[in-house]
Scaffold this active site. Structure first.
Site, short mmCIF file in Angstrom:
data_model
loop_
_atom_site.label_atom_id
_atom_site.label_comp_id
_atom_site.label_asym_id
_atom_site.label_seq_id
_atom_site.Cartn_x
_atom_site.Cartn_y
_atom_site.Cartn_z
N CYS A 281 -10.51 7.20 11.87
CA CYS A 281 -10.92 8.03 10.73
C CYS A 281 -11.99 9.03 11.14
O CYS A 281 -12.24 9.99 10.44
CB CYS A 281 -11.43 7.17 9.59
SG CYS A 281 -12.87 6.23 10.07
N GLU A 387 -3.94 15.18 6.89
CA GLU A 387 -4.33 14.23 7.94
C GLU A 387 -3.06 13.78 8.68
O GLU A 387 -2.15 13.24 8.06
CB GLU A 387 -5.03 13.02 7.32
CG GLU A 387 -5.47 12.00 8.36
CD GLU A 387 -6.11 10.75 7.75
OE1 GLU A 387 -5.59 10.24 6.74
OE2 GLU A 387 -7.12 10.28 8.30
P1 NAD Z 1 -3.23 2.63 3.87
O1 NAD Z 1 -3.92 3.34 2.77
O2 NAD Z 1 -1.77 2.78 4.00
O3 NAD Z 1 -3.48 1.04 3.76
C1 NAD Z 1 -4.79 0.51 3.61
C2 NAD Z 1 -4.68 -0.82 2.86
O4 NAD Z 1 -4.15 -0.58 1.56
C3 NAD Z 1 -3.76 -1.84 3.54
O5 NAD Z 1 -4.36 -3.11 3.45
C4 NAD Z 1 -2.49 -1.75 2.72
O6 NAD Z 1 -1.80 -2.98 2.67
C5 NAD Z 1 -3.00 -1.38 1.34
N1 NAD Z 1 -2.04 -0.57 0.58
C6 NAD Z 1 -1.15 0.32 1.08
N2 NAD Z 1 -0.45 0.89 0.08
C7 NAD Z 1 -0.90 0.35 -1.07
C8 NAD Z 1 -0.57 0.54 -2.45
N3 NAD Z 1 0.37 1.40 -2.82
N4 NAD Z 1 -1.24 -0.16 -3.37
C9 NAD Z 1 -2.21 -1.03 -3.01
N5 NAD Z 1 -2.56 -1.26 -1.71
C10 NAD Z 1 -1.93 -0.57 -0.76
O7 NAD Z 1 -3.98 3.05 5.23
P2 NAD Z 1 -3.57 2.70 6.72
O8 NAD Z 1 -2.37 3.49 7.09
O9 NAD Z 1 -3.57 1.25 6.94
O10 NAD Z 1 -4.85 3.28 7.50
C11 NAD Z 1 -4.98 4.62 7.89
C12 NAD Z 1 -5.80 5.41 6.90
O11 NAD Z 1 -7.10 4.81 6.74
C13 NAD Z 1 -6.08 6.83 7.35
O12 NAD Z 1 -5.94 7.69 6.26
C14 NAD Z 1 -7.53 6.79 7.82
O13 NAD Z 1 -8.21 8.01 7.77
C15 NAD Z 1 -8.10 5.81 6.86
N6 NAD Z 1 -9.33 5.23 7.35
C16 NAD Z 1 -10.49 5.67 6.80
C17 NAD Z 1 -11.69 5.17 7.26
C18 NAD Z 1 -12.98 5.65 6.67
O14 NAD Z 1 -13.98 5.08 7.01
N7 NAD Z 1 -12.99 6.64 5.82
C19 NAD Z 1 -11.70 4.20 8.28
C20 NAD Z 1 -10.48 3.76 8.80
C21 NAD Z 1 -9.30 4.29 8.33
#
Ligand code: NAD
Length: 500
Positions: A281, A387
């Protein structure tokens, strides 16, 4: 095939669900385990376990809660090689990077070990005649953490050490793509002496997340992931009366001034854009270069380095297969295809593809992709606006500092940014005026240390309190202010009480 179970009340507990997700090793594309996608009813049972355990845990003194965390940290360190190998196996990042993730996560445990000091509260003596007032920080109850795939250890460690140290119980819902680290940490917490039920892991997807963020007995929700889900978690959980911190996606820009040291910028960009295959991120995905002359020189310096990136399995060096690779695979075939789709769109929208990482995707069974470098990217292009979360760096050319600053401030995301310059005056102005939460000056990835708080601005964050540091302690506690007068009591007063 190996099955990954929930961890509830101090033991593994197979999910009752008939829905499963495959956990893959991205370096060879093979499914290595299945994880149950817990039902809403199961998730509610886990919350009930956490609720029951929280009362006794909160009654333990902060010093003794900290001692559990001291032991947990020692155990994590004793198992660090095994944990790092597990991160690499399920996530794909190279082994040394997985170690780095553990180090940064354990720094939060070190911070949380200071909890007796952090919970001291405030005291005012004699704020009215013979009246004292003091504020205490009490736990909020059951806290839930929902974490992304890209840091299976570190992001959970941003949350639960502080939540537990403050006297809360915790339910972690890790990413279903790399769920094993959560169970390992649960086992080590138990070994460290954490009472059963204080820390639980429920595996799943939207169904279990929805059950957590709407459950009446969950008091606080910490989320890290993509912006659309962060926004959904924030609005849904807040509407259900919970405090929420929800960190979202990013598009981090590095502003390169013409006076910057070119070698330093090139090295910093290589690590910040392509490390962990861009799945961070805080990765830099846009280099905003002031002046064509500096841009020409930078692109010329980057081109051979990006083309020569060593891409391969993250465990190859450990297995005696040559020097460590610089970049592992991305998390899944679907994500690799999405990144390729972005590169295709950049080409069709007229950006100049200086290095094309797509051909590597044809080789081998793993989810590999080479590094890609675009020049002459403009703000209307999808590869600039969205992104990508992959090893793709976009160079945007601007005529002057003000145009570069405006570009960064106009972007919908505001997680991290950096400026590379030798001018203190410009760096100071940038730090003051840029609309981004974490700013580096000649530092490409300015991730705050555990004793500061981590969080972006704009659509990179929802909710007022960031992760760890002072904000973390505030998030996992609620303040109670007691105003006391001893020993005299007075008769009834019918006007607004004021201090006399
Ligand atoms: P994601 O949003 O797909 O998933 C994150 C979590 O949410 C997972 O546990 C997943 O099971 C859950 N989830 C997914 N879809 C959902 C829904 N429809 N309803 C409820 N829960 C749901 O993210 P990812 O692909 O695992 O991670 C990558 C993303 O995380 C990137 O956008 C990255 O920038 C972000 N990120 C941000 C930070 C920060 O500090 N801002 C840090 C790490 C990652």
């Amino acid at each position: 095939m190996q099955r990954i179970d929930n961890f509830v009340a101090g033991q593994l507990s197979p999910s009752q669900s008939n829905r499963f997700a495959s956990v893959c090793n991205p370096a060879n594309g093979e499914a290595i385990a299945q994880v149950g996608l817990s039902t809403a009813a199961e998730t509610a049972e886990v919350v009930a376990v956490a609720k029951a355990a929280q009362v006794d845990w909160a009654a333990i003194t902060p010093l003794n809660r900290a001692r559990v965390l001291f032991r947990f940290k020692a155990l994590m360190e004793a198992h660090k090689d095994e944990l790092a190998a597990l991160i690499t196996t399920e996530h794909g990042k190279v082994y040394s990077d997985a170690h780095g993730e553990l180090v940064r996560g354990l720094e939060v445990v070190e911070f949380a070990c200071g909890i007796p000091h952090l919970l001291k509260g405030e005291h005012s003596q004699n704020l009215g005649t013979a009246v004292d007032s003091f504020s205490v920080m009490q736990p909020v109850g059951v806290c839930a953490g929902i974490t992304p795939f890209n840091f299976p250890a570190m992001v959970a460690l941003w949350m639960f050490p502080i939540a537990l140290a403050c006297g809360n119980s915790f339910v972690l819902k890790p990413s279903e793509k790399d769920p094993s680290l959560a169970n390992k940490m649960a086992e080590l917490l138990k070994e460290a002496g954490l009472p059963d039920g204080v820390f639980n892991v429920v595996h799943g997807d939207k169904e279990s997340v929805d059950a957590l963020i709407t459950h009446p007995d969950v008091a606080a929700v910490s989320f890290v992931g993509s912006t659309p889900i962060a926004e959904y978690i924030y609005s849904t959980a807040s509407a259900h009366g919970k405090r929420v911190q929800a960190l979202g996606g990013a598009k981090n820009h590095m502003l390169v001034m013409p006076d910057a040291d070119l070698d330093g910028v090139t090295g910093a960009l290589m690590g910040a854009a392509y490390g962990a295959a861009g799945e961070r991120c805080m990765a830099i995905s846009v280099a905003v270069v002031v002046g064509d002359e500096a841009a020409d020189r930078l692109v010329a310096a980057l081109k051979p380095k990006v083309a020569a990136l060593r891409v391969g399995p993250g465990l190859s060096a450990l297995q005696g297969d040559g020097p460590e690779n610089e970049m592992g695979p991305v998390i899944s075939a679907a994500h690799r295809d999405s990144i390729i789709g972005y590169i295709d769109s950049g080409v069709s929208e007229g950006a100049e593809l200086v290095v094309d990482g797509r051909p590597l995707a044809q080789q081998g069974p793993g989810f590999f992709l080479g590094g890609s470098l675009f020049d002459r990217v403009t703000p209307e292009m999808r590869i600039y606006r969205e992104e990508i979360f992959g090893p793709v760096l976009a160079v945007v050319r601007v005529p002057d500092y003000e145009t570069g600053l405006k570009l960064i401030n106009d972007h919908e995301y505001g997680n991290g940014t950096a400026i590379f310059t030798q001018s203190g005056e410009v760096a100071r102005d940038f730090g003051h005026r840029v609309q981004v939460g974490m700013v580096g000056v000649n530092v490409p990835i300015p991730v705050p240390m555990a004793f500061h708080s981590f969080g972006g601005w704009k659509r990179s964050v929802f909710g007022p309190l960031n992760m760890h540091g002072p904000d973390g302690v505030r998030f996992y506690t609620r303040m109670k202010t007691i105003t006391a007068r001893w020993p005299k009591t007075e008769g009834a007063e019918f006007v607004m009480p004021t201090m006399k």
